[in-house]
Design a protein around this motif. Structure first.
Motif, PDB file in Angstrom:
ATOM      1  N   ALA A 235     104.506  71.298  22.856  1.00  0.00           N
ATOM      2  CA  ALA A 235     104.858  71.992  24.088  1.00  0.00           C
ATOM      3  C   ALA A 235     106.061  72.888  23.847  1.00  0.00           C
ATOM      4  CB  ALA A 235     105.157  70.993  25.204  1.00  0.00           C
ATOM      5  N   HIS A 236     106.174  73.931  24.674  1.00  0.00           N
ATOM      6  CA  HIS A 236     107.355  74.793  24.606  1.00  0.00           C
ATOM      7  C   HIS A 236     107.619  75.433  25.963  1.00  0.00           C
ATOM      8  CE1 HIS A 236     104.539  78.151  24.443  1.00  0.00           C
ATOM      9  NE2 HIS A 236     104.095  77.809  23.250  1.00  0.00           N
ATOM     10  N   ALA A 237     108.857  75.820  26.168  1.00  0.00           N
ATOM     11  CA  ALA A 237     109.274  76.518  27.387  1.00  0.00           C
ATOM     12  C   ALA A 237     110.526  77.312  27.053  1.00  0.00           C
ATOM     13  CB  ALA A 237     109.548  75.530  28.511  1.00  0.00           C
ATOM     14  N   MET A 238     110.779  78.360  27.853  1.00  0.00           N
ATOM     15  CA  MET A 238     111.917  79.232  27.578  1.00  0.00           C
ATOM     16  C   MET A 238     113.198  78.773  28.269  1.00  0.00           C
ATOM     17  SD  MET A 238     110.636  81.317  25.488  1.00  0.00           S
ATOM     18  CE  MET A 238     112.180  82.187  25.291  1.00  0.00           C
ATOM     19  N   GLU A 239     113.090  78.359  29.553  1.00  0.00           N
ATOM     20  CA  GLU A 239     114.310  78.127  30.336  1.00  0.00           C
ATOM     21  C   GLU A 239     113.991  77.289  31.565  1.00  0.00           C
ATOM     22  OE1 GLU A 239     118.548  79.162  30.963  1.00  0.00           O
ATOM     23  OE2 GLU A 239     117.172  79.397  29.260  1.00  0.00           O
ATOM     24  N   MET A 240     114.992  76.542  32.034  1.00  0.00           N
ATOM     25  CA  MET A 240     114.899  75.827  33.300  1.00  0.00           C
ATOM     26  C   MET A 240     116.206  75.975  34.060  1.00  0.00           C
ATOM     27  SD  MET A 240     112.828  72.270  32.450  1.00  0.00           S
ATOM     28  CE  MET A 240     112.391  72.010  34.161  1.00  0.00           C
TER      29      MET A 240
ATOM     30  N   TYR B 290     101.191  74.045  36.815  1.00  0.00           N
ATOM     31  CA  TYR B 290     101.586  75.452  36.747  1.00  0.00           C
ATOM     32  C   TYR B 290     100.449  76.300  37.329  1.00  0.00           C
ATOM     33  CZ  TYR B 290     103.952  79.586  34.875  1.00  0.00           C
ATOM     34  OH  TYR B 290     104.627  80.780  34.742  1.00  0.00           O
ATOM     35  N   PRO B 291     100.754  77.269  38.196  1.00  0.00           N
ATOM     36  CA  PRO B 291      99.682  78.033  38.862  1.00  0.00           C
ATOM     37  C   PRO B 291      98.855  78.869  37.892  1.00  0.00           C
ATOM     38  CG  PRO B 291     101.839  78.989  39.325  1.00  0.00           C
ATOM     39  CD  PRO B 291     102.099  77.685  38.641  1.00  0.00           C
TER      40      PRO B 291
ATOM     41  N   GLY C 273     109.521  83.642  36.198  1.00  0.00           N
ATOM     42  CA  GLY C 273     109.801  82.241  36.457  1.00  0.00           C
ATOM     43  C   GLY C 273     109.090  81.760  37.709  1.00  0.00           C
ATOM     44  N   VAL C 274     108.717  80.487  37.730  1.00  0.00           N
ATOM     45  CA  VAL C 274     107.997  79.898  38.853  1.00  0.00           C
ATOM     46  C   VAL C 274     108.832  78.763  39.428  1.00  0.00           C
ATOM     47  CG1 VAL C 274     105.911  78.689  39.590  1.00  0.00           C
ATOM     48  CG2 VAL C 274     105.764  80.506  37.890  1.00  0.00           C
ATOM     49  N   SER C 275     108.975  78.764  40.749  1.00  0.00           N
ATOM     50  CA  SER C 275     109.784  77.761  41.434  1.00  0.00           C
ATOM     51  C   SER C 275     108.923  76.586  41.900  1.00  0.00           C
ATOM     52  CB  SER C 275     110.485  78.397  42.637  1.00  0.00           C
ATOM     53  OG  SER C 275     111.307  77.457  43.301  1.00  0.00           O
ATOM     54  N   PHE C 276     109.449  75.385  41.734  1.00  0.00           N
ATOM     55  CA  PHE C 276     108.768  74.159  42.151  1.00  0.00           C
ATOM     56  C   PHE C 276     109.735  73.319  42.986  1.00  0.00           C
ATOM     57  CE2 PHE C 276     106.945  75.511  38.138  1.00  0.00           C
ATOM     58  CZ  PHE C 276     105.575  75.385  38.328  1.00  0.00           C
ATOM     59  N   ASN C 277     109.242  72.714  44.059  1.00  0.00           N
ATOM     60  CA  ASN C 277     110.077  71.905  44.945  1.00  0.00           C
ATOM     61  C   ASN C 277     110.078  70.443  44.534  1.00  0.00           C
ATOM     62  OD1 ASN C 277     110.586  74.177  46.484  1.00  0.00           O
ATOM     63  ND2 ASN C 277     109.149  73.643  48.098  1.00  0.00           N
ATOM     64  N   PHE C 278     111.210  69.791  44.792  1.00  0.00           N
ATOM     65  CA  PHE C 278     111.290  68.337  44.688  1.00  0.00           C
ATOM     66  C   PHE C 278     111.069  67.739  46.072  1.00  0.00           C
ATOM     67  CE2 PHE C 278     114.042  69.216  40.905  1.00  0.00           C
ATOM     68  CZ  PHE C 278     113.315  68.484  39.980  1.00  0.00           C
ATOM     69  N   PRO C 279     110.467  66.560  46.169  1.00  0.00           N
ATOM     70  CA  PRO C 279     110.372  65.882  47.464  1.00  0.00           C
ATOM     71  C   PRO C 279     111.755  65.616  48.048  1.00  0.00           C
ATOM     72  CG  PRO C 279     108.911  64.856  45.857  1.00  0.00           C
ATOM     73  CD  PRO C 279     109.776  65.817  45.096  1.00  0.00           C
ATOM     74  N   LEU C 280     111.882  65.740  49.362  1.00  0.00           N
ATOM     75  CA  LEU C 280     113.170  65.531  50.025  1.00  0.00           C
ATOM     76  C   LEU C 280     113.636  64.083  49.910  1.00  0.00           C
ATOM     77  CD1 LEU C 280     112.622  67.636  53.277  1.00  0.00           C
ATOM     78  CD2 LEU C 280     114.036  68.249  51.304  1.00  0.00           C
ATOM     79  N   THR C 281     112.713  63.175  49.622  1.00  0.00           N
ATOM     80  CA  THR C 281     113.047  61.746  49.564  1.00  0.00           C
ATOM     81  C   THR C 281     113.631  61.314  48.219  1.00  0.00           C
ATOM     82  OG1 THR C 281     110.744  61.306  48.944  1.00  0.00           O
ATOM     83  CG2 THR C 281     111.313  61.130  51.283  1.00  0.00           C
ATOM     84  N   ASN C 282     113.692  62.212  47.247  1.00  0.00           N
ATOM     85  CA  ASN C 282     114.198  61.828  45.932  1.00  0.00           C
ATOM     86  C   ASN C 282     115.669  61.412  45.981  1.00  0.00           C
ATOM     87  OD1 ASN C 282     111.901  62.146  44.413  1.00  0.00           O
ATOM     88  ND2 ASN C 282     112.384  64.195  43.679  1.00  0.00           N
ATOM     89  N   PRO C 283     116.073  60.478  45.131  1.00  0.00           N
ATOM     90  CA  PRO C 283     117.493  60.103  45.050  1.00  0.00           C
ATOM     91  C   PRO C 283     118.277  61.100  44.208  1.00  0.00           C
ATOM     92  CG  PRO C 283     116.230  58.846  43.458  1.00  0.00           C
ATOM     93  CD  PRO C 283     115.228  59.657  44.240  1.00  0.00           C
ATOM     94  N   LYS C 284     119.589  60.944  44.217  1.00  0.00           N
ATOM     95  CA  LYS C 284     120.432  61.762  43.345  1.00  0.00           C
ATOM     96  C   LYS C 284     120.195  61.350  41.886  1.00  0.00           C
ATOM     97  CE  LYS C 284     124.645  62.691  44.607  1.00  0.00           C
ATOM     98  NZ  LYS C 284     126.062  62.547  45.055  1.00  0.00           N
TER      99      LYS C 284
ATOM    100  N   ARG D  53     115.014  71.830  44.021  1.00  0.00           N
ATOM    101  CA  ARG D  53     113.942  72.574  43.358  1.00  0.00           C
ATOM    102  C   ARG D  53     114.381  72.959  41.957  1.00  0.00           C
ATOM    103  NH1 ARG D  53     114.774  78.596  44.494  1.00  0.00           N
ATOM    104  NH2 ARG D  53     116.736  78.698  45.653  1.00  0.00           N
ATOM    105  N   PHE D  54     113.443  73.491  41.196  1.00  0.00           N
ATOM    106  CA  PHE D  54     113.777  74.011  39.863  1.00  0.00           C
ATOM    107  C   PHE D  54     112.886  75.203  39.567  1.00  0.00           C
ATOM    108  CE2 PHE D  54     110.380  70.988  39.175  1.00  0.00           C
ATOM    109  CZ  PHE D  54     109.588  71.541  38.180  1.00  0.00           C
ATOM    110  N   ILE D  55     113.349  76.023  38.659  1.00  0.00           N
ATOM    111  CA  ILE D  55     112.573  77.170  38.194  1.00  0.00           C
ATOM    112  C   ILE D  55     112.264  76.965  36.722  1.00  0.00           C
ATOM    113  CG2 ILE D  55     112.505  79.675  37.848  1.00  0.00           C
ATOM    114  CD1 ILE D  55     114.445  79.961  40.153  1.00  0.00           C
TER     115      ILE D  55
END
Length: 408
Positions: A396-401, A344-345, A367-378, A285-287
Protein backbone atom coordinates in the motif's frame (compact mmCIF):
# COMPACT_ATOMS: atom_id res chain seq x y z
CA UNK A 1 -10.93 8.31 -70.69
CA UNK A 2 -11.93 11.99 -70.49
CA UNK A 3 -15.53 11.11 -71.35
CA UNK A 4 -15.61 8.54 -68.55
CA UNK A 5 -14.30 11.06 -66.00
CA UNK A 6 -16.87 13.63 -67.21
CA UNK A 7 -19.70 11.07 -66.88
CA UNK A 8 -18.63 10.20 -63.33
CA UNK A 9 -18.61 13.91 -62.46
CA UNK A 10 -22.16 14.44 -63.81
CA UNK A 11 -23.49 11.43 -61.87
CA UNK A 12 -21.87 12.70 -58.66
CA UNK A 13 -23.49 16.12 -59.08
CA UNK A 14 -26.92 14.58 -59.67
CA UNK A 15 -26.57 12.39 -56.56
CA UNK A 16 -25.56 15.43 -54.49
CA UNK A 17 -28.55 17.42 -55.72
CA UNK A 18 -30.87 14.57 -54.84
CA UNK A 19 -29.36 14.37 -51.35
CA UNK A 20 -29.79 18.13 -50.88
CA UNK A 21 -33.41 17.84 -51.96
CA UNK A 22 -33.98 15.15 -49.31
CA UNK A 23 -32.34 17.29 -46.62
CA UNK A 24 -34.50 20.28 -47.51
CA UNK A 25 -37.69 18.30 -47.00
CA UNK A 26 -36.78 16.22 -43.92
CA UNK A 27 -39.05 18.35 -41.73
CA UNK A 28 -42.12 17.74 -43.88
CA UNK A 29 -44.95 15.73 -42.28
CA UNK A 30 -44.34 12.00 -42.29
CA UNK A 31 -47.74 11.51 -43.88
CA UNK A 32 -50.26 13.48 -45.89
CA UNK A 33 -53.10 11.39 -44.47
CA UNK A 34 -55.03 13.88 -42.29
CA UNK A 35 -57.46 11.26 -40.99
CA UNK A 36 -58.10 11.64 -37.27
CA UNK A 37 -56.95 8.56 -35.35
CA UNK A 38 -59.27 6.66 -33.08
CA UNK A 39 -58.95 6.95 -29.30
CA UNK A 40 -57.13 4.62 -26.90
CA UNK A 41 -59.40 2.20 -25.01
CA UNK A 42 -59.33 -0.38 -22.21
CA UNK A 43 -57.38 2.03 -20.00
CA UNK A 44 -55.84 0.76 -16.75
CA UNK A 45 -53.80 2.68 -14.16
CA UNK A 46 -50.99 1.38 -11.94
CA UNK A 47 -49.95 4.10 -9.47
CA UNK A 48 -46.52 4.47 -7.88
CA UNK A 49 -44.70 7.09 -5.80
CA UNK A 50 -45.02 10.38 -7.66
CA UNK A 51 -46.49 8.90 -10.83
CA UNK A 52 -48.42 6.17 -12.62
CA UNK A 53 -48.18 3.69 -15.46
CA UNK A 54 -51.14 3.83 -17.83
CA UNK A 55 -51.83 0.86 -20.12
CA UNK A 56 -54.32 0.88 -22.98
CA UNK A 57 -55.37 -0.65 -26.25
CA UNK A 58 -54.27 1.26 -29.34
CA UNK A 59 -56.82 2.34 -31.97
CA UNK A 60 -56.92 0.52 -35.28
CA UNK A 61 -55.46 3.46 -37.20
CA UNK A 62 -52.94 2.70 -39.95
CA UNK A 63 -51.17 6.06 -39.69
CA UNK A 64 -50.75 6.03 -35.87
CA UNK A 65 -47.37 7.33 -34.66
CA UNK A 66 -47.51 7.77 -30.87
CA UNK A 67 -49.69 8.33 -27.81
CA UNK A 68 -49.44 11.69 -26.01
CA UNK A 69 -50.22 12.31 -22.33
CA UNK A 70 -50.77 15.86 -21.06
CA UNK A 71 -51.14 16.65 -17.36
CA UNK A 72 -50.41 19.22 -14.65
CA UNK A 73 -48.07 18.03 -11.92
CA UNK A 74 -48.66 20.78 -9.38
CA UNK A 75 -51.62 22.82 -10.59
CA UNK A 76 -49.39 25.10 -12.65
CA UNK A 77 -46.69 23.19 -14.53
CA UNK A 78 -47.87 21.13 -17.51
CA UNK A 79 -45.93 18.07 -18.62
CA UNK A 80 -46.16 15.99 -21.76
CA UNK A 81 -45.10 12.37 -22.14
CA UNK A 82 -45.01 10.41 -25.41
CA UNK A 83 -45.00 6.68 -26.10
CA UNK A 84 -44.56 5.15 -29.55
CA UNK A 85 -47.14 2.96 -31.25
CA UNK A 86 -44.90 -0.02 -30.51
CA UNK A 87 -45.93 0.23 -26.85
CA UNK A 88 -49.25 -0.18 -25.10
CA UNK A 89 -48.31 1.86 -22.02
CA UNK A 90 -47.11 5.30 -20.99
CA UNK A 91 -45.58 6.66 -17.79
CA UNK A 92 -46.62 9.93 -16.19
CA UNK A 93 -44.56 11.29 -13.29
CA UNK A 94 -43.41 14.37 -11.41
CA UNK A 95 -46.62 14.86 -9.45
CA UNK A 96 -46.22 17.11 -6.42
CA UNK A 97 -48.60 15.42 -3.99
CA UNK A 98 -50.40 12.22 -3.10
CA UNK A 99 -53.80 13.03 -4.62
CA UNK A 100 -55.85 12.59 -7.78
CA UNK A 101 -54.76 14.16 -11.08
CA UNK A 102 -56.36 14.23 -14.53
CA UNK A 103 -54.27 12.95 -17.45
CA UNK A 104 -55.46 13.58 -21.01
CA UNK A 105 -54.48 10.98 -23.60
CA UNK A 106 -54.33 11.49 -27.37
CA UNK A 107 -53.49 9.11 -30.16
CA UNK A 108 -51.40 11.07 -32.70
CA UNK A 109 -50.95 10.26 -36.38
CA UNK A 110 -47.86 10.54 -38.55
CA UNK A 111 -49.31 13.82 -39.83
CA UNK A 112 -49.47 15.09 -36.22
CA UNK A 113 -53.28 14.87 -36.17
CA UNK A 114 -54.62 14.24 -32.66
CA UNK A 115 -57.51 11.97 -31.78
CA UNK A 116 -60.32 13.09 -29.55
CA UNK A 117 -59.11 13.43 -25.94
CA UNK A 118 -59.61 10.74 -23.35
CA UNK A 119 -59.24 11.76 -19.70
CA UNK A 120 -58.16 9.31 -17.03
CA UNK A 121 -57.68 9.86 -13.29
CA UNK A 122 -54.38 8.82 -11.66
CA UNK A 123 -53.70 8.75 -7.92
CA UNK A 124 -49.92 8.73 -7.40
CA UNK A 125 -48.56 7.70 -4.03
CA UNK A 126 -46.35 10.02 -1.93
CA UNK A 127 -43.66 11.57 -4.19
CA UNK A 128 -40.04 10.63 -3.40
CA UNK A 129 -39.04 14.15 -2.35
CA UNK A 130 -41.77 14.10 0.31
CA UNK A 131 -40.55 10.70 1.53
CA UNK A 132 -37.06 12.14 2.08
CA UNK A 133 -38.09 15.37 3.78
CA UNK A 134 -39.32 14.03 7.17
CA UNK A 135 -36.23 11.81 7.54
CA UNK A 136 -33.79 14.73 7.31
CA UNK A 137 -31.85 15.66 10.42
CA UNK A 138 -29.58 18.70 10.63
CA UNK A 139 -27.31 18.73 13.66
CA UNK A 140 -24.16 20.39 14.87
CA UNK A 141 -20.91 19.03 13.50
CA UNK A 142 -17.29 20.01 13.83
CA UNK A 143 -16.94 23.33 12.05
CA UNK A 144 -20.41 23.12 10.55
CA UNK A 145 -23.64 21.21 10.11
CA UNK A 146 -24.17 17.49 9.55
CA UNK A 147 -27.08 16.51 7.28
CA UNK A 148 -28.54 13.01 7.19
CA UNK A 149 -31.62 11.59 5.49
CA UNK A 150 -33.09 8.49 3.83
CA UNK A 151 -34.02 8.28 0.14
CA UNK A 152 -35.58 4.78 -0.02
CA UNK A 153 -36.39 4.89 -3.74
CA UNK A 154 -32.96 6.29 -4.70
CA UNK A 155 -34.44 9.08 -6.81
CA UNK A 156 -32.30 12.05 -7.80
CA UNK A 157 -33.18 14.60 -5.11
CA UNK A 158 -31.64 17.75 -3.70
CA UNK A 159 -31.38 19.05 -0.14
CA UNK A 160 -31.16 22.84 -0.09
CA UNK A 161 -29.62 24.44 3.00
CA UNK A 162 -30.43 28.06 3.87
CA UNK A 163 -28.78 30.64 6.10
CA UNK A 164 -31.46 32.64 7.93
CA UNK A 165 -30.60 36.25 8.83
CA UNK A 166 -31.73 38.36 11.76
CA UNK A 167 -34.65 39.80 9.77
CA UNK A 168 -35.67 36.30 8.60
CA UNK A 169 -34.21 36.81 5.14
CA UNK A 170 -32.59 33.66 3.78
CA UNK A 171 -30.02 32.73 1.19
CA UNK A 172 -28.80 29.37 -0.12
CA UNK A 173 -25.53 28.24 1.43
CA UNK A 174 -25.44 24.67 0.09
CA UNK A 175 -27.16 22.46 -2.49
CA UNK A 176 -26.56 18.73 -2.24
CA UNK A 177 -27.97 16.45 -4.95
CA UNK A 178 -27.80 12.67 -5.11
CA UNK A 179 -29.63 9.46 -5.85
CA UNK A 180 -28.15 7.34 -3.06
CA UNK A 181 -30.34 5.68 -0.46
CA UNK A 182 -28.59 7.48 2.39
CA UNK A 183 -27.70 11.17 2.54
CA UNK A 184 -24.88 11.73 5.03
CA UNK A 185 -22.63 14.75 4.59
CA UNK A 186 -21.39 17.88 6.34
CA UNK A 187 -21.34 21.54 5.40
CA UNK A 188 -18.31 23.15 7.03
CA UNK A 189 -16.56 26.45 7.50
CA UNK A 190 -18.55 27.92 10.40
CA UNK A 191 -17.47 29.24 13.78
CA UNK A 192 -18.82 27.65 17.00
CA UNK A 193 -21.63 30.18 17.44
CA UNK A 194 -25.39 29.70 17.20
CA UNK A 195 -26.61 29.72 13.60
CA UNK A 196 -30.21 29.71 12.34
CA UNK A 197 -30.68 27.55 9.27
CA UNK A 198 -33.48 26.22 7.10
CA UNK A 199 -33.67 23.29 4.69
CA UNK A 200 -36.04 21.87 2.10
CA UNK A 201 -36.06 19.14 -0.57
CA UNK A 202 -36.51 19.52 -4.31
CA UNK A 203 -36.68 17.10 -7.23
CA UNK A 204 -36.02 17.03 -10.99
CA UNK A 205 -39.51 18.40 -11.71
CA UNK A 206 -39.19 21.60 -9.70
CA UNK A 207 -41.32 20.38 -6.81
CA UNK A 208 -40.33 21.86 -3.45
CA UNK A 209 -41.16 20.66 0.06
CA UNK A 210 -41.92 22.91 3.00
CA UNK A 211 -38.95 24.43 4.84
CA UNK A 212 -37.82 23.39 8.31
CA UNK A 213 -36.02 25.96 10.48
CA UNK A 214 -33.76 25.32 13.46
CA UNK A 215 -30.76 26.75 15.27
CA UNK A 216 -27.49 24.81 15.55
CA UNK A 217 -24.15 25.63 17.13
CA UNK A 218 -21.20 24.02 15.29
CA UNK A 219 -18.47 22.39 17.35
CA UNK A 220 -15.01 23.90 17.43
CA UNK A 221 -12.67 22.39 14.80
CA UNK A 222 -9.09 23.04 13.80
CA UNK A 223 -6.45 21.45 11.61
CA UNK A 224 -4.07 19.49 13.82
CA UNK A 225 -0.44 20.57 13.62
CA UNK A 226 1.31 17.96 11.48
CA UNK A 227 4.63 19.24 12.80
CA UNK A 228 3.82 17.38 16.03
CA UNK A 229 3.17 14.02 14.35
CA UNK A 230 5.75 11.31 14.93
CA UNK A 231 6.42 7.76 13.79
CA UNK A 232 5.40 5.05 16.27
CA UNK A 233 6.48 1.81 14.69
CA UNK A 234 4.87 -1.41 15.89
CA UNK A 235 5.84 -5.00 14.94
CA UNK A 236 2.71 -5.55 12.82
CA UNK A 237 3.27 -2.40 10.75
CA UNK A 238 4.04 -2.79 7.07
CA UNK A 239 7.71 -2.92 6.06
CA UNK A 240 8.81 0.33 4.40
CA UNK A 241 10.00 0.14 0.78
CA UNK A 242 11.71 2.36 -1.82
CA UNK A 243 12.69 4.98 0.78
CA UNK A 244 9.07 6.10 1.18
CA UNK A 245 9.26 6.29 4.95
CA UNK A 246 6.28 7.04 7.20
CA UNK A 247 7.12 10.69 8.08
CA UNK A 248 6.56 11.61 4.42
CA UNK A 249 2.87 10.97 5.14
CA UNK A 250 2.64 14.34 6.95
CA UNK A 251 5.34 16.47 5.30
CA UNK A 252 2.82 18.69 3.49
CA UNK A 253 3.74 17.44 0.01
CA UNK A 254 0.90 15.89 -1.96
CA UNK A 255 2.11 15.86 -5.58
CA UNK A 256 3.24 12.69 -7.30
CA UNK A 257 6.82 13.95 -7.60
CA UNK A 258 7.42 13.64 -3.84
CA UNK A 259 7.77 10.65 -1.58
CA UNK A 260 4.94 9.33 0.55
CA UNK A 261 4.41 6.22 2.65
CA UNK A 262 4.98 2.90 0.85
CA UNK A 263 5.10 -0.68 2.11
CA UNK A 264 7.01 -3.54 0.50
CA UNK A 265 5.27 -5.88 -1.96
CA UNK A 266 4.57 -9.34 -0.62
CA UNK A 267 3.60 -8.15 2.84
CA UNK A 268 0.62 -9.34 4.82
CA UNK A 269 -2.63 -7.42 4.52
CA UNK A 270 -3.86 -5.21 6.03
CA UNK A 271 -0.89 -2.93 5.41
CA UNK A 272 -0.57 -0.78 8.54
CA UNK A 273 1.09 2.52 9.43
CA UNK A 274 1.16 3.73 13.06
CA UNK A 275 1.96 7.26 14.21
CA UNK A 276 1.33 9.70 17.03
CA UNK A 277 -0.53 13.00 16.78
CA UNK A 278 1.54 14.71 19.47
CA UNK A 279 -1.67 15.65 21.25
CA UNK A 280 -4.88 14.02 22.48
CA UNK A 281 -7.83 15.22 20.40
CA UNK A 282 -11.40 14.35 19.50
CA UNK A 283 -11.10 13.94 15.74
CA UNK A 284 -13.76 15.15 13.33
CA UNK A 285 -12.41 14.21 9.91
CA UNK A 286 -9.30 13.57 7.86
CA UNK A 287 -8.11 14.17 4.33
CA UNK A 288 -6.28 11.46 2.41
CA UNK A 289 -4.15 12.27 -0.61
CA UNK A 290 -3.55 9.14 -2.65
CA UNK A 291 -0.78 8.80 -5.19
CA UNK A 292 -1.80 10.60 -8.41
CA UNK A 293 -0.71 9.88 -11.96
CA UNK A 294 2.94 10.53 -12.66
CA UNK A 295 5.39 8.47 -14.67
CA UNK A 296 2.68 5.81 -14.58
CA UNK A 297 -1.10 5.85 -14.04
CA UNK A 298 -1.00 5.45 -10.26
CA UNK A 299 -4.42 7.02 -9.56
CA UNK A 300 -7.04 4.34 -8.91
CA UNK A 301 -4.32 1.72 -9.18
CA UNK A 302 -1.14 0.27 -7.69
CA UNK A 303 -1.05 0.45 -3.88
CA UNK A 304 -3.54 3.29 -3.43
CA UNK A 305 -6.01 2.39 -0.65
CA UNK A 306 -9.48 1.36 -1.81
CA UNK A 307 -10.88 -0.14 1.41
CA UNK A 308 -9.30 0.93 4.67
CA UNK A 309 -9.89 1.63 8.37
CA UNK A 310 -8.63 4.08 10.94
CA UNK A 311 -7.86 2.80 14.43
CA UNK A 312 -6.99 5.04 17.36
CA UNK A 313 -5.70 4.92 20.91
CA UNK A 314 -5.52 7.39 23.79
CA UNK A 315 -3.16 5.18 25.79
CA UNK A 316 0.17 6.89 26.58
CA UNK A 317 2.20 3.96 25.20
CA UNK A 318 -0.18 1.71 23.24
CA UNK A 319 0.83 -1.90 22.64
CA UNK A 320 0.86 -3.68 19.29
CA UNK A 321 -2.23 -5.56 18.16
CA UNK A 322 -2.87 -7.65 15.08
CA UNK A 323 -5.66 -5.81 13.27
CA UNK A 324 -8.21 -7.74 11.16
CA UNK A 325 -9.03 -7.00 7.54
CA UNK A 326 -12.38 -5.66 8.71
CA UNK A 327 -14.24 -5.00 11.94
CA UNK A 328 -17.30 -2.98 12.97
CA UNK A 329 -16.77 0.64 14.02
CA UNK A 330 -16.23 0.75 17.78
CA UNK A 331 -14.50 -2.63 17.92
CA UNK A 332 -11.78 -2.64 20.59
CA UNK A 333 -8.67 -4.80 20.17
CA UNK A 334 -6.13 -4.33 22.94
CA UNK A 335 -5.34 -0.63 23.24
CA UNK A 336 -6.94 0.21 19.88
CA UNK A 337 -10.48 1.13 18.81
CA UNK A 338 -11.88 1.10 15.27
CA UNK A 339 -12.74 4.74 14.52
CA UNK A 340 -14.13 4.26 11.03
CA UNK A 341 -14.26 2.06 7.92
CA UNK A 342 -13.92 3.75 4.54
CA UNK A 343 -14.17 3.15 0.83
CA UNK A 344 -12.27 5.50 -1.44
CA UNK A 345 -14.77 6.87 -4.01
CA UNK A 346 -14.81 5.64 -7.60
CA UNK A 347 -13.68 7.98 -10.40
CA UNK A 348 -16.18 10.90 -10.58
CA UNK A 349 -16.37 10.44 -14.37
CA UNK A 350 -18.08 7.09 -13.87
CA UNK A 351 -15.44 5.36 -15.99
CA UNK A 352 -13.61 2.23 -14.93
CA UNK A 353 -10.60 2.95 -12.67
CA UNK A 354 -8.14 1.85 -15.36
CA UNK A 355 -9.75 4.29 -17.81
CA UNK A 356 -9.95 7.31 -15.48
CA UNK A 357 -9.71 10.80 -16.95
CA UNK A 358 -7.53 13.83 -16.27
CA UNK A 359 -10.40 15.27 -14.22
CA UNK A 360 -10.49 12.06 -12.16
CA UNK A 361 -6.77 12.43 -11.50
CA UNK A 362 -7.33 16.06 -10.44
CA UNK A 363 -9.90 14.74 -7.94
CA UNK A 364 -7.22 12.46 -6.48
CA UNK A 365 -4.67 15.28 -6.37
CA UNK A 366 -7.10 17.51 -4.44
CA UNK A 367 -7.42 14.99 -1.61
CA UNK A 368 -10.60 13.33 -0.35
CA UNK A 369 -12.21 14.15 3.00
CA UNK A 370 -13.68 11.47 5.26
CA UNK A 371 -15.71 12.00 8.46
CA UNK A 372 -15.26 10.33 11.81
CA UNK A 373 -18.36 9.32 13.80
CA UNK A 374 -19.29 11.93 16.40
CA UNK A 375 -19.32 9.20 19.06
CA UNK A 376 -15.59 8.45 18.79
CA UNK A 377 -13.41 9.04 21.88
CA UNK A 378 -10.36 11.26 22.00
CA UNK A 379 -7.15 9.66 20.70
CA UNK A 380 -3.46 10.48 20.52
CA UNK A 381 -2.29 7.66 18.23
CA UNK A 382 -3.49 6.59 14.76
CA UNK A 383 -3.21 3.36 12.78
CA UNK A 384 -4.01 3.53 9.07
CA UNK A 385 -5.01 -0.03 8.13
CA UNK A 386 -5.35 -0.74 4.38
CA UNK A 387 -7.18 -3.99 3.68
CA UNK A 388 -7.65 -3.60 -0.12
CA UNK A 389 -5.84 -1.52 -2.73
CA UNK A 390 -7.02 -0.62 -6.22
CA UNK A 391 -4.72 -3.28 -7.67
CA UNK A 392 -5.64 -5.92 -5.05
CA UNK A 393 -1.94 -6.16 -4.36
CA UNK A 394 0.09 -6.95 -1.24
CA UNK A 395 1.44 -3.45 -0.61
CA UNK A 396 0.00 0.00 0.00
CA UNK A 397 1.02 3.62 -0.45
CA UNK A 398 -0.32 7.12 0.11
CA UNK A 399 1.04 10.64 -0.27
CA UNK A 400 -0.33 12.59 2.71
CA UNK A 401 -2.86 12.71 5.54
CA UNK A 402 -4.28 15.62 7.51
CA UNK A 403 -6.52 15.44 10.58
CA UNK A 404 -9.10 17.88 11.96
CA UNK A 405 -10.71 18.00 15.37
CA UNK A 406 -10.82 19.55 18.78
CA UNK A 407 -7.65 19.21 20.89
CA UNK A 408 -9.18 21.01 23.89
Amino acid sequence: MKNSIYLIFIVSVLVSLAACKKMETYNDPASSDMTKPGVVTNIKVDNFNGGAYITYSLPNSKNLLYVLAQYKINGVTTRETKSSYYSDSIMVDGFAKKQGYDVTLYAVSRAEVKSDPVTVKVNPDTPPYLLLKPTINAEADFGGIKITGTNPLKNNLGIILLNVGDNNTSDVIDQHYGKTEIFDYSVRGYAPVAKKIGYYVTDNFGNISDTTYKTVTPFFETLLDRGKFFQYRLPSDGIIAYGWDLPYLWDGKTDGNSNGWHTAPGGAMPAIATFGLGISAKLSRFILWERPDGSDKFAYGHGNPKVFSIWGSDVAVPRDAQLPLSAPVGTVIGDWINMGNYNYPNPPSGLAPVAHTTADNDFVKAGVSFNFPLTNPKVRYIRLSVSTTWSNGTFAHAMEMAFYGDPK
